[in-house]
Design a protein around this motif. Structure first.
Motif, PDB file in Angstrom:
ATOM      1  N   TRP A  18       0.844  -1.197   0.000  1.00 41.04           N
ATOM      2  CA  TRP A  18       0.000   0.000   0.000  1.00 41.04           C
ATOM      3  C   TRP A  18       0.881   1.251   0.000  1.00 41.04           C
ATOM      4  CZ3 TRP A  18      -5.164   0.050   2.990  1.00 41.04           C
ATOM      5  CH2 TRP A  18      -5.876  -1.131   2.747  1.00 41.04           C
ATOM      6  N   PRO A  19       0.323   2.387  -0.452  1.00 42.08           N
ATOM      7  CA  PRO A  19       1.066   3.648  -0.336  1.00 42.08           C
ATOM      8  C   PRO A  19       1.431   3.885   1.129  1.00 42.08           C
ATOM      9  CG  PRO A  19      -0.883   3.943  -1.711  1.00 42.08           C
ATOM     10  CD  PRO A  19      -0.982   2.570  -1.103  1.00 42.08           C
ATOM     11  N   GLU A  20       2.659   4.275   1.356  1.00 45.07           N
ATOM     12  CA  GLU A  20       3.178   4.422   2.715  1.00 45.07           C
ATOM     13  C   GLU A  20       2.298   5.299   3.599  1.00 45.07           C
ATOM     14  OE1 GLU A  20       7.202   6.199   4.747  1.00 45.07           O
ATOM     15  OE2 GLU A  20       7.377   5.235   2.797  1.00 45.07           O
ATOM     16  N   GLU A  21       1.751   6.375   3.033  1.00 38.94           N
ATOM     17  CA  GLU A  21       0.951   7.304   3.836  1.00 38.94           C
ATOM     18  C   GLU A  21      -0.424   6.738   4.208  1.00 38.94           C
ATOM     19  OE1 GLU A  21       0.129   8.186  -0.485  1.00 38.94           O
ATOM     20  OE2 GLU A  21       1.923   7.803   0.694  1.00 38.94           O
ATOM     21  N   GLN A  22      -0.809   5.619   3.617  1.00 37.46           N
ATOM     22  CA  GLN A  22      -2.105   5.007   3.917  1.00 37.46           C
ATOM     23  C   GLN A  22      -2.015   3.882   4.949  1.00 37.46           C
ATOM     24  OE1 GLN A  22      -4.881   6.285   2.914  1.00 37.46           O
ATOM     25  NE2 GLN A  22      -3.920   7.752   1.550  1.00 37.46           N
ATOM     26  N   VAL A  23      -0.813   3.424   5.237  1.00 33.54           N
ATOM     27  CA  VAL A  23      -0.657   2.264   6.125  1.00 33.54           C
ATOM     28  C   VAL A  23      -1.089   2.579   7.558  1.00 33.54           C
ATOM     29  CG1 VAL A  23       0.989   0.611   7.095  1.00 33.54           C
ATOM     30  CG2 VAL A  23       1.103   1.211   4.655  1.00 33.54           C
ATOM     31  N   ALA A  24      -0.628   3.681   8.108  1.00 30.12           N
ATOM     32  CA  ALA A  24      -0.989   4.014   9.500  1.00 30.12           C
ATOM     33  C   ALA A  24      -2.504   4.194   9.662  1.00 30.12           C
ATOM     34  CB  ALA A  24      -0.227   5.244   9.977  1.00 30.12           C
ATOM     35  N   PRO A  25      -3.174   4.952   8.771  1.00 34.68           N
ATOM     36  CA  PRO A  25      -4.629   5.049   8.910  1.00 34.68           C
ATOM     37  C   PRO A  25      -5.329   3.692   8.754  1.00 34.68           C
ATOM     38  CG  PRO A  25      -3.825   6.821   7.499  1.00 34.68           C
ATOM     39  CD  PRO A  25      -2.680   5.886   7.740  1.00 34.68           C
ATOM     40  N   ALA A  26      -4.806   2.840   7.871  1.00 33.12           N
ATOM     41  CA  ALA A  26      -5.400   1.513   7.693  1.00 33.12           C
ATOM     42  C   ALA A  26      -5.239   0.678   8.960  1.00 33.12           C
ATOM     43  CB  ALA A  26      -4.762   0.799   6.501  1.00 33.12           C
ATOM     44  N   LEU A  27      -4.061   0.713   9.558  1.00 35.71           N
ATOM     45  CA  LEU A  27      -3.839  -0.037  10.800  1.00 35.71           C
ATOM     46  C   LEU A  27      -4.721   0.486  11.928  1.00 35.71           C
ATOM     47  CD1 LEU A  27       0.049  -0.450  10.649  1.00 35.71           C
ATOM     48  CD2 LEU A  27      -1.685  -2.253  10.370  1.00 35.71           C
ATOM     49  N   ALA A  28      -4.902   1.797  11.973  1.00 35.05           N
ATOM     50  CA  ALA A  28      -5.781   2.376  13.001  1.00 35.05           C
ATOM     51  C   ALA A  28      -7.211   1.886  12.799  1.00 35.05           C
ATOM     52  CB  ALA A  28      -5.717   3.901  12.952  1.00 35.05           C
ATOM     53  N   LEU A  29      -7.673   1.870  11.550  1.00 37.11           N
ATOM     54  CA  LEU A  29      -9.024   1.385  11.273  1.00 37.11           C
ATOM     55  C   LEU A  29      -9.143  -0.100  11.615  1.00 37.11           C
ATOM     56  CD1 LEU A  29     -11.855   2.015  10.162  1.00 37.11           C
ATOM     57  CD2 LEU A  29     -10.995   1.340   7.904  1.00 37.11           C
ATOM     58  N   LEU A  30      -8.138  -0.878  11.244  1.00 35.12           N
ATOM     59  CA  LEU A  30      -8.163  -2.318  11.547  1.00 35.12           C
ATOM     60  C   LEU A  30      -8.232  -2.579  13.053  1.00 35.12           C
ATOM     61  CD1 LEU A  30      -5.609  -3.590   8.915  1.00 35.12           C
ATOM     62  CD2 LEU A  30      -7.979  -4.370   9.133  1.00 35.12           C
TER      63      LEU A  30
END
Length: 81
Positions: free
Chosen positions: A27-39
């Motif tokens: 995934w685009p690097e800037e999307q990983v942290a928000p994705a992990l937070a949502l998960l």
């Protein structure tokens, strides 16, 4: 509760999941942290990720299993756009 700018919706998560697959390293690097937070807080996101990760295994299964209704609905929604 108001959303902060870094929050990701389930719709955004599923769009990225469709584009980049279930391995967050792709995934685009800037999307990983928000994705992990949502998960960490969303059962829907966890279920979507689990389903996406299982697709290669399902594709190899014999006989071919029936696709889950939620997956069929997501595909058909995208086709209609």
């Amino acid at each position: 509760m108001a959303k902060s700018e870094g929050d990701m919706t389930i719709e955004q998560f599923e769009e990225l999941l469709d584009q980049h697959g279930p391995d967050l390293r792709n995934w685009p690097e800037e999307q990983v942290a928000p994705a992990l937070a949502l998960l960490s807080i969303s059962q829907d996101a966890q279920d979507s990720l689990r389903l996406a990760a299982s697709i290669p295994k399902l594709a190899k299964a014999s006989p071919a299993p029936k696709a889950p209704a939620s997956l069929v609905n997501r595909i058909m929604t995208k086709v209609k756009k």
